[in-house]
Design a protein around this motif. Sequence first.
Motif, mmCIF file in Angstrom:
data_model
loop_
_atom_site.group_PDB
_atom_site.id
_atom_site.type_symbol
_atom_site.label_atom_id
_atom_site.label_comp_id
_atom_site.label_asym_id
_atom_site.label_seq_id
_atom_site.Cartn_x
_atom_site.Cartn_y
_atom_site.Cartn_z
ATOM 1 N N ALA A 63 0.819 -1.215 0.000
ATOM 2 C CA ALA A 63 0.000 0.000 0.000
ATOM 3 C C ALA A 63 0.854 1.266 0.000
ATOM 4 O O ALA A 63 0.497 2.258 -0.645
ATOM 5 N N ALA A 64 1.972 1.234 0.690
ATOM 6 C CA ALA A 64 2.834 2.416 0.755
ATOM 7 C C ALA A 64 3.426 2.785 -0.591
ATOM 8 O O ALA A 64 3.816 3.935 -0.815
ATOM 9 N N SER A 84 -11.883 -0.387 -1.913
ATOM 10 C CA SER A 84 -12.032 -0.245 -0.463
ATOM 11 C C SER A 84 -12.134 1.226 -0.081
ATOM 12 O O SER A 84 -11.118 1.868 0.214
ATOM 13 N N ALA A 124 -12.884 4.578 2.202
ATOM 14 C CA ALA A 124 -12.622 4.872 3.606
ATOM 15 C C ALA A 124 -13.896 4.727 4.420
ATOM 16 O O ALA A 124 -15.012 4.914 3.922
ATOM 17 N N TRP A 178 -15.783 11.319 -6.057
ATOM 18 C CA TRP A 178 -14.325 11.186 -6.150
ATOM 19 C C TRP A 178 -13.927 10.508 -7.458
ATOM 20 O O TRP A 178 -13.051 10.994 -8.195
ATOM 21 N N GLY A 221 -6.243 8.310 -2.717
ATOM 22 C CA GLY A 221 -6.164 6.871 -2.445
ATOM 23 C C GLY A 221 -6.708 6.475 -1.087
ATOM 24 O O GLY A 221 -7.303 5.402 -0.929
ATOM 25 N N SER A 222 -6.565 7.354 -0.108
ATOM 26 C CA SER A 222 -7.036 7.027 1.237
ATOM 27 C C SER A 222 -8.525 7.286 1.418
ATOM 28 O O SER A 222 -9.080 7.010 2.482
ATOM 29 N N TYR A 223 -9.193 7.811 0.378
ATOM 30 C CA TYR A 223 -10.629 8.078 0.451
ATOM 31 C C TYR A 223 -11.413 7.049 -0.372
ATOM 32 O O TYR A 223 -11.992 6.122 0.181
ATOM 33 N N SER A 224 -11.407 7.202 -1.686
ATOM 34 C CA SER A 224 -12.158 6.249 -2.519
ATOM 35 C C SER A 224 -11.313 5.057 -2.944
ATOM 36 O O SER A 224 -11.827 4.051 -3.428
ATOM 37 N N GLY A 225 -9.997 5.182 -2.772
ATOM 38 C CA GLY A 225 -9.089 4.175 -3.292
ATOM 39 C C GLY A 225 -8.514 4.583 -4.644
ATOM 40 O O GLY A 225 -7.564 3.985 -5.123
ATOM 41 N N CYS A 226 -9.135 5.595 -5.261
ATOM 42 C CA CYS A 226 -8.672 6.136 -6.546
ATOM 43 C C CYS A 226 -8.467 5.027 -7.568
ATOM 44 O O CYS A 226 -7.366 4.808 -8.078
#
Length: 261
Positions: free
Chosen positions: A73-74, A156, A158, A169, A211-216
């Motif tokens: 993920a990083a 996935s 958030a 998004w 990426g940390s919201y909708s996963g983009c």
Amino acid sequence: MAFYCCQHVACVPAHNRVLRTVPRTCLSHGMAGVRVHQRTGVVMKSSDATTAELTAEFTGTTFLQLFASAAPAALAPQANGLAVMAMIFAFGGASGAHLNPAVSLMLLLRGKMGSGKAIAYMAAQVAGCVLGALLCTVLIPGVRVGQGMGAPGTCSPAAGLSSMEVFAWEALLTAALGLVVYGCAVVNNAFKAAAPIGIAAFVMCAIMAAGSYSGCVINPARAIGPAIVFGTSLSSVAVYVAGQMAGGAAAAALAGLIHNE
């Protein structure tokens, strides 16, 4: 995602580019004999997708799904961006490297490809992402078919993010992606050679931001493929796909206004 294009890159494969013939003079009751050949942009020779084009789209999305979803993920922004760039360089000359149904939709709406070809491209892209997700079950320990949410590449959002917010998004980000693709790879300008780099840079930036919201996800094929293999909620995936395709349509409309087409 992306697309070299058309898609994210020479939106149209090299063998489909032709010189449009135009007359030097025009008579009052018809066109004069053709005397000049003028390059007026990309012209589609055929509306039918060839085996080579579909194979390129299928193979490119297979590798894109595998490499981008298997990364930690990083490293997701770098893995996705670099994978998109590499696939565009690899397959742009064969198919235009759309690699993304939303990009193919944008080009269809802009009149850069026929409906039959666009549908064939989309099918190849989804099939490629299905195979990419299946390869994850073979190559990554502990990953299995039917695993559900949390499997590599699954959507996935958030916690607390509503379906409307996910839609927004994905629509906004996909529209922005489409505009980058169109500006870099479709419009006749000096940026085409660097299109893969520009598109990859946007993908990395978008994932870092959202990426940390909708996963983009910003690619319907990459939403559908893992959902089929890992058995995630189709209603959840539908929100992603609807937003992404809406973004592709919005990009088509905006591109026409921006580039005076």
